[in-house]
Structures are given as structure tokens and as C-alpha cells.
Design a protein around this motif. Structure first.
Motif: not given
Length: 166
Positions: A34, A115-120, A126, A128, A131, A134
Motif C-alpha cells: 500500500h 471482500s475487504h481486499s484490492e486487486s494488485f 495478480e 489480492r 485494503d 481493514t
């Protein structure tokens, strides 16, 4: 040959992604991804605990000569049954420390975290990453000294990413 003491996080993420393992990055590596100005020695993941996914994970771990850390003079490979469970499997690999977590301390597993993650995407890999909000919540609840030290950095990063308030 001894395993590296510091994880090659990028290569571990690439190998996990290439193997088709479903996981969410948590812990210090998530903070680094992040943009937090911290360092970490390992990669912490919460993996999906289905037999198919654990089989893919176990095959990769075998390729990486993974063995359980903290066992004096023993190189015990991880068991699939342990990877299917809710506990933590702390490993040394040829690419450094990898912690495979069934659930976090508050019972959050892959299904709850995804559901509380972001794709990188990084160099074609690829994956997750939990976030930032969280991650802050997880670190707050954990209460370990190293997590309490990281919290001000994560909060400042979150505020910086939100931008100026009107």
C-alpha cells in the motif's frame, strides 16, 4: 542449504499467482504494497481453505522446499491437513519466510477478507491485498508491540491517500 532469513516477497507473490493459489496478502507485506515506508522479513497470506486451492499451495510449497520454522534441526514439510485448518503454518522456503494463515486472530478467513481486499498486479502477477482500512483494524485488534508501532504509519498513510479534507 539454509533458507533465506528475509522473504523475496515479489518472487513469492509471482510464484503463488502463477500456481493459481487464491490468497489475500496481510501483515507487513500488505502495508508495504500500500506504500507504507516500513520493512518486513516475511510474507503473510490468508489462503482459501478448499481442497483444490490447498493442493495447489502444497504443490508450490514442495517446489520451494518449504518446512516448518521453529523446529530445531528438523525440516518438517507442511501437511495438507494443517493448511486446511484455521491455524497458522509458519514456513521457511527457498524464497524466505512465508506464513500461511488459515484465519486471523479474530477468525477472519479468506472468505471474509476477500471482500475487504484490492486487486494488485505486479510484473504480471495478480493477487489480492487486504485494503488499508481493514489492515488498520486488524493491527489495532492484534495489539502486539510491533503492530502498535506500525499503526501511526498506517493511519498517516491512509490520511495521505484520502487527500485534503474540505
Amino acid at each position: 542449504m539454509p533458507s533465506p532469513r528475509e522473504a523475496d516477497v515479489g518472487e513469492l507473490l509471482r510464484r503463488l499467482s502463477d500456481a493459481g493459489v487464491e490468497f489475500v496478502v496481510v501483515g507487513g507485506a500488505a502495508a508495504v504494497l500500500h506504500g507504507a515506508p516500513i520493512t518486513t522479513e516475511d510474507l503473510d497470506i490468508v489462503h482459501r481453505r478448499t481442497s483444490e486451492n490447498v493442493s495447489r499451495l502444497k504443490n508450490l510449497l514442495d517446489e520451494l522446499d518449504a518446512h516448518v520454522r521453529e523446529l530445531a534441526n528438523r525440516r518438517l514439510p507442511p501437511h495438507e491437513s494443517a493448511l486446511l485448518g484455521e491455524g497458522h503454518v509458519l514456513l521457511s522456503t527457498s524464497l524466505g519466510p512465508l506464513d500461511c494463515l488459515g484465519t486471523l486472530a479474530d477468525g477472519l478467513g479468506f472468505e471474509e477478507l476477500v471482500s475487504h481486499s484490492e486487486s494488485f498486479t505486479d510484473e504480471g502477477a495478480e493477487f489480492r491485498v487486504v485494503d488499508l482500512s481493514t489492515l488498520i483494524d486488524i493491527k489495532t485488534k492484534t495489539g502486539r508491540a510491533k503492530d502498535r508501532l506500525m499503526l501511526p504509519v498506517l493511519v498517516a498513510l491512509a490520511e495521505e491517500l484520502e487527500g485534503p479534507k474540505s
